[in-house]
Design an enzyme around this catalytic site. Structure first.
Site, mmCIF file in Angstrom:
data_model
loop_
_atom_site.group_PDB
_atom_site.id
_atom_site.type_symbol
_atom_site.label_atom_id
_atom_site.label_comp_id
_atom_site.label_asym_id
_atom_site.label_seq_id
_atom_site.Cartn_x
_atom_site.Cartn_y
_atom_site.Cartn_z
ATOM 1 N N THR A 159 1.830 -0.460 -1.168
ATOM 2 C CA THR A 159 0.828 -1.627 -0.824
ATOM 3 C C THR A 159 0.669 -2.306 -2.195
ATOM 4 O OG1 THR A 159 0.724 -0.237 0.947
ATOM 5 C CG2 THR A 159 -1.217 -1.797 0.430
ATOM 6 N N ARG A 187 6.018 -0.158 14.418
ATOM 7 C CA ARG A 187 4.749 0.543 13.709
ATOM 8 C C ARG A 187 3.753 -0.174 13.194
ATOM 9 N NH1 ARG A 187 3.447 1.734 8.222
ATOM 10 N NH2 ARG A 187 2.317 3.697 8.018
ATOM 11 N N VAL A 188 2.659 0.238 13.372
ATOM 12 C CA VAL A 188 1.476 -0.606 12.992
ATOM 13 C C VAL A 188 0.782 0.059 11.698
ATOM 14 C CG1 VAL A 188 -0.968 -1.444 13.350
ATOM 15 C CG2 VAL A 188 0.946 -1.762 15.148
ATOM 16 N N SER A 189 0.974 -0.486 10.526
ATOM 17 C CA SER A 189 0.114 0.128 9.421
ATOM 18 C C SER A 189 -1.360 -0.146 9.337
ATOM 19 C CB SER A 189 0.872 -0.402 8.157
ATOM 20 O OG SER A 189 -0.033 -1.475 7.636
ATOM 21 N N ASP A 190 -2.004 0.766 8.219
ATOM 22 C CA ASP A 190 -3.486 0.576 8.203
ATOM 23 C C ASP A 190 -3.812 -0.698 7.442
ATOM 24 O OD1 ASP A 190 -1.954 1.862 5.599
ATOM 25 O OD2 ASP A 190 -3.860 1.305 4.944
ATOM 26 N N GLY A 211 -0.309 4.990 5.918
ATOM 27 C CA GLY A 211 -1.118 4.401 7.061
ATOM 28 C C GLY A 211 -1.581 5.185 7.958
HETATM 29 N N1 GLY Z 1 -0.354 1.981 3.769
HETATM 30 C C1 GLY Z 1 0.811 1.094 4.105
HETATM 31 C C2 GLY Z 1 1.423 1.732 5.198
HETATM 32 O O1 GLY Z 1 1.114 2.802 5.675
HETATM 33 O O2 GLY Z 1 1.928 0.951 5.744
#
Ligand code: GLY
Length: 295
Positions: A159, A187-190, A211
């Protein structure tokens, strides 16, 4: 606006978790090249502009897992997420799983002015086109080779992010990511959530790492909420990382509080956040600042 109280910290991911597209020295150089120009912008135009400038530069540098150079997902496509928030109007805006744009952070920024501040997937991409963001293929040869080699590998994360305080005391934070690589599409990241990116007048945070773990601990929002309760940054980060380590979580963060105190921490010794920071007295990066930093 003078340089006296401007503070900027940026990150390029989480050390050994970044994969192998670049050396430690290349990451250091990439961060340092973004730091100076973004700091100038911060001091001239304020916290939000400084954060935007830093993230745009890191998204353009193919060694970082954001924008150009993002990791490929399980189906061989790149989907990116980015978010921005600052204390001036306390609006969180972001894009989730956007594709074929050069600067996800700019689309996230553009959403500040809309009635809905977070968009995902094809609708986020269509919104970007309507706003004049052209087609850009973010896949690099190095990432494609990494993807082909690592079809059954463990997840790696990455990131970029920035947190700034300007002379007026406005705090801004932003994060941009290509995800963990080889994730299930959808998938949804943080990063485009308040767990990964958060800022208000008490402070700002941008996270890196897994995430799912960052979301489990609502990391960025929790740090800022505890800063609002006047708990010192060092204590907050120590407690949060201890909890993360006990849950075998793998993440790190950069942060700034309202007094301009910098904090960099991770849950594990083996995860060193790749960061660089600058104010009127210091210019440090992860090779001279150490793994844990409170300054
Ligand atoms: N922190 C980045 C992700 O998990 O996609």
């Amino acid at each position: 606006m003078g340089n006296g109280s401007c503070k900027l910290i940026i990150h390029g991911g989480a050390g050994r978790l970044e994969g192998k597209v670049a050396t430690k020295e290349q990451y250091r150089l990439g961060l340092c090249e973004a730091l100076g120009p973004a700091y100038e912008t911060l001091c001239e135009k304020g916290a939000r502009a400084g954060v935007m400038h830093a993230i745009r530069l890191l998204e353009s540098d193919p060694i970082f897992n954001a924008g150009t150079g993002s990791k490929l997902q399980r189906d061989g496509r790149v989907r990116m997420s980015a978010a921005l928030m600052d204390s001036e109007d306390a609006v969180f805006s972001g894009v989730i799983n956007i594709y074929d744009v050069e600067h996800p952070i700019e689309v996230a920024h553009s959403l500040r002015d809309e009635s809905h501040h977070v968009l995902s997937g094809s609708e986020a991409t269509e919104y970007a086109r309507r706003k004049g963001f052209g087609f850009h293929d973010p896949i690099t040869m190095a990432r494609f080779i990494e993807y082909r080699k690592a079809l059954r590998s463990r997840e790696k994360f990455g990131t970029v992010g920035a947190v700034a305080v300007d002379e007026k005391g406005i705090v801004a934070a932003g994060t941009s990511t290509g995800g963990v690589g080889h994730e299930i599409p959808g998938r949804v990241s943080d990063s485009a959530s308040v767990a990964g990116t958060f800022a208000d007048s008490a402070g700002g945070v941008s996270c890196t790492g897994k995430g799912e773990h960052i979301i489990n601990q609502a990391v960025a929002a929790q740090v800022v909420s505890r800063l609002r309760d006047n708990i010192p940054l060092k204590r907050i980060l120590t407690e949060l990382m201890k909890e993360g380590a006990s849950r075998k979580h793998e993440f790190g963060l950069i942060s700034l509080d309202r007094n301009g105190k910098f904090g960099v921490r991770s849950t594990r010794r083996s995860i060193s956040v790749l960061y660089a920071l600058k104010d009127s007295q210091h210019e440090l990066n992860f090779t001279d600042g150490g793994r844990n930093l409170i300054l």
